[in-house]
Design an enzyme around this catalytic site. Structure first.
Site, PDB file in Angstrom:
ATOM      1  N   ARG A 109      11.643  -2.302  11.947  1.00 10.19           N
ATOM      2  CA  ARG A 109      10.229  -1.553  12.653  1.00 10.19           C
ATOM      3  C   ARG A 109       9.922  -2.409  13.970  1.00 10.19           C
ATOM      4  O   ARG A 109       9.842  -3.740  13.791  1.00 10.19           O
ATOM      5  CB  ARG A 109       9.292  -1.739  11.586  1.00 10.19           C
ATOM      6  CG  ARG A 109       8.910  -0.371  10.787  1.00 10.19           C
ATOM      7  CD  ARG A 109       7.796  -0.605   9.882  1.00 10.19           C
ATOM      8  NE  ARG A 109       6.599  -0.988  10.359  1.00 10.19           N
ATOM      9  CZ  ARG A 109       5.593  -0.744   9.484  1.00 10.19           C
ATOM     10  NH1 ARG A 109       5.449  -0.148   8.321  1.00 10.19           N
ATOM     11  NH2 ARG A 109       4.151  -1.001   9.977  1.00 10.19           N
ATOM     12  N   ARG A 147      -1.146  -8.351  13.664  1.00 13.04           N
ATOM     13  CA  ARG A 147      -1.773  -7.337  12.765  1.00 13.04           C
ATOM     14  C   ARG A 147      -2.634  -7.901  11.571  1.00 13.04           C
ATOM     15  O   ARG A 147      -3.463  -7.287  11.123  1.00 13.04           O
ATOM     16  CB  ARG A 147      -0.542  -6.518  12.136  1.00 13.04           C
ATOM     17  CG  ARG A 147      -0.090  -5.668  13.273  1.00 13.04           C
ATOM     18  CD  ARG A 147       1.325  -5.060  12.911  1.00 13.04           C
ATOM     19  NE  ARG A 147       1.314  -4.219  11.844  1.00 13.04           N
ATOM     20  CZ  ARG A 147       2.428  -4.091  10.901  1.00 13.04           C
ATOM     21  NH1 ARG A 147       3.639  -4.913  11.092  1.00 13.04           N
ATOM     22  NH2 ARG A 147       2.308  -3.513   9.992  1.00 13.04           N
ATOM     23  N   ARG A 154      -9.872   1.563   9.123  1.00  9.59           N
ATOM     24  CA  ARG A 154      -9.450   0.354   9.228  1.00  9.59           C
ATOM     25  C   ARG A 154     -10.778  -0.452  10.174  1.00  9.59           C
ATOM     26  O   ARG A 154     -10.509  -1.827  10.452  1.00  9.59           O
ATOM     27  CB  ARG A 154      -8.291   0.367  10.526  1.00  9.59           C
ATOM     28  CG  ARG A 154      -7.033   0.067   9.414  1.00  9.59           C
ATOM     29  CD  ARG A 154      -6.170  -0.235  10.138  1.00  9.59           C
ATOM     30  NE  ARG A 154      -4.872  -0.891  10.135  1.00  9.59           N
ATOM     31  CZ  ARG A 154      -3.659  -0.322   9.914  1.00  9.59           C
ATOM     32  NH1 ARG A 154      -3.717   0.948   9.294  1.00  9.59           N
ATOM     33  NH2 ARG A 154      -2.629  -0.826  10.077  1.00  9.59           N
ATOM     34  N   ARG A 191      10.946  -6.862   5.374  1.00  7.93           N
ATOM     35  CA  ARG A 191      10.825  -5.344   5.643  1.00  7.93           C
ATOM     36  C   ARG A 191      11.408  -5.273   7.245  1.00  7.93           C
ATOM     37  O   ARG A 191      11.945  -4.405   7.399  1.00  7.93           O
ATOM     38  CB  ARG A 191       9.463  -4.857   5.646  1.00  7.93           C
ATOM     39  CG  ARG A 191       9.312  -3.411   5.954  1.00  7.93           C
ATOM     40  CD  ARG A 191       8.018  -2.850   5.615  1.00  7.93           C
ATOM     41  NE  ARG A 191       7.001  -3.433   6.543  1.00  7.93           N
ATOM     42  CZ  ARG A 191       5.543  -3.020   6.340  1.00  7.93           C
ATOM     43  NH1 ARG A 191       5.336  -2.345   5.230  1.00  7.93           N
ATOM     44  NH2 ARG A 191       4.695  -3.488   7.193  1.00  7.93           N
ATOM     45  N   LYS A 249       0.731  -1.278   0.090  1.00  8.26           N
ATOM     46  CA  LYS A 249       0.044   0.038   0.040  1.00  8.26           C
ATOM     47  C   LYS A 249       0.774   1.243   0.131  1.00  8.26           C
ATOM     48  O   LYS A 249       0.481   2.255  -0.910  1.00  8.26           O
ATOM     49  CB  LYS A 249      -0.905   0.113   1.137  1.00  8.26           C
ATOM     50  CG  LYS A 249      -1.991  -1.039   1.196  1.00  8.26           C
ATOM     51  CD  LYS A 249      -2.960  -0.717   2.321  1.00  8.26           C
ATOM     52  CE  LYS A 249      -2.428  -0.807   3.634  1.00  8.26           C
ATOM     53  NZ  LYS A 249      -1.851  -1.792   4.271  1.00  8.26           N
TER      54      LYS A 249
HETATM   55  P1  AMP Z   1       0.168   0.589   9.378  1.00  7.10           P
HETATM   56  O1  AMP Z   1       1.689   1.149   8.969  1.00  7.10           O
HETATM   57  O2  AMP Z   1      -0.680   1.114   8.526  1.00  7.10           O
HETATM   58  O3  AMP Z   1       0.322  -0.924   9.273  1.00  7.10           O
HETATM   59  O4  AMP Z   1       0.004   1.042  10.909  1.00  7.10           O
HETATM   60  C1  AMP Z   1       0.747   0.822  11.921  1.00  7.10           C
HETATM   61  C2  AMP Z   1      -0.012   0.705  13.162  1.00  7.10           C
HETATM   62  O5  AMP Z   1      -0.421   2.081  13.447  1.00  7.10           O
HETATM   63  C3  AMP Z   1      -1.273  -0.286  13.181  1.00  7.10           C
HETATM   64  O6  AMP Z   1      -0.854  -1.441  13.600  1.00  7.10           O
HETATM   65  C4  AMP Z   1      -2.175   0.448  14.300  1.00  7.10           C
HETATM   66  O7  AMP Z   1      -1.308   0.272  15.765  1.00  7.10           O
HETATM   67  C5  AMP Z   1      -1.593   1.974  14.020  1.00  7.10           C
HETATM   68  N1  AMP Z   1      -2.686   2.419  12.872  1.00  7.10           N
HETATM   69  C6  AMP Z   1      -2.562   2.638  11.744  1.00  7.10           C
HETATM   70  N2  AMP Z   1      -3.755   3.165  11.237  1.00  7.10           N
HETATM   71  C7  AMP Z   1      -4.727   3.157  12.161  1.00  7.10           C
HETATM   72  C8  AMP Z   1      -6.010   3.241  11.809  1.00  7.10           C
HETATM   73  N3  AMP Z   1      -6.417   3.641  10.984  1.00  7.10           N
HETATM   74  N4  AMP Z   1      -6.668   2.949  13.156  1.00  7.10           N
HETATM   75  C9  AMP Z   1      -6.170   2.573  14.301  1.00  7.10           C
HETATM   76  N5  AMP Z   1      -4.929   2.185  14.380  1.00  7.10           N
HETATM   77  C10 AMP Z   1      -4.018   2.341  13.068  1.00  7.10           C
END
Ligand code: AMP
Length: 186
Positions: free
Chosen positions: A133, A144, A88, A127, A13
């Site tokens: 990370r 996740r 989400r 990654r 993404k």
């Molecule tokens: P991502 O990089 O999009 O996978 O986001 C990393 C982390 O940020 C996720 O595992 C959540 O803890 C938090 N996060 C990102 N976007 C959201 C969202 N829309 N709602 C809630 N938590 C989020």
């Protein structure tokens, strides 16, 4: 152009959002990046969200929604944007609907990137090695993906029923995938 880019962790993404951002000259807004930036800089927001990110859980909606609302109100988002990683869950869909109604700026399309679980796990492992990370440990990766399957994947049906969903295979050459997305939006 106002777009959502959806799909599980590791599907690409972020990469595609950044290519689309260049192509359409609109900002790519990633809630995950916003949270990670705040974590790194140990801001108040960063401190609030740390435990959720570390556990691979969703940050509470109230906090996430208000961040997106503020970001969409900024000047550079006037002519469009790509949201990566938001909404989400169902309540975030409702919150986004309300924001867009208030701004009088409807969503154009929702791009769903797809890949098999085995591909996602491979990519996330890679990654983790490259970027280090803190939420790319095997347990958190699994958590996740589960959260995605349970809370986020069902949202695709909502956008499908609204006639806004475009599904694209996320496996292949980055530029080919980008081309397919762009073609499917016209
Ligand atoms: P991502 O990089 O999009 O996978 O986001 C990393 C982390 O940020 C996720 O595992 C959540 O803890 C938090 N996060 C990102 N976007 C959201 C969202 N829309 N709602 C809630 N938590 C989020």
């Amino acid at each position: 152009m106002r777009l959502l880019i959806m799909g599980p962790q590791g599907v690409g993404k972020g990469t595609q959002a950044s290519l689309l951002s260049k192509h359409f000259n609109i900002p790519a807004i990633s809630t995950g990046d916003i949270f990670r930036f705040n974590l790194k800089n140990q801001t108040e927001l960063g401190k609030k969200v740390q435990a959720y990110l570390d556990r691979g859980e969703l940050v509470p909606d109230e906090l996430t929604n208000s961040i997106v609302k503020d970001r969409l109100a900024q000047d550079d988002a006037k002519n469009g944007w790509i949201l990566d990683g938001y909404p989400r869950n169902a309540s975030q869909v409702q919150a986004l609907d309300a924001m867009l109604e208030e701004l009088e700026t409807p969503l154009d399309h929702v791009v769903a990137l797809e890949a098999a679980r085995s591909v996602l796990l491979e990519r996330m492992k890679k990654r983790a090695a490259e970027e280090g990370r803190s939420d790319d440990t095997p347990e958190v990766i699994e958590k996740r993906l589960q959260t995605y399957e349970k809370e986020t994947a069902p949202l695709l049906d909502i956008y499908e029923s609204r006639g806004q969903l475009v599904s694209v295979n996320g496996v292949g050459e980055i530029n080919d995938i980008n081309q397919q997305i762009i073609e499917s939006l016209s």
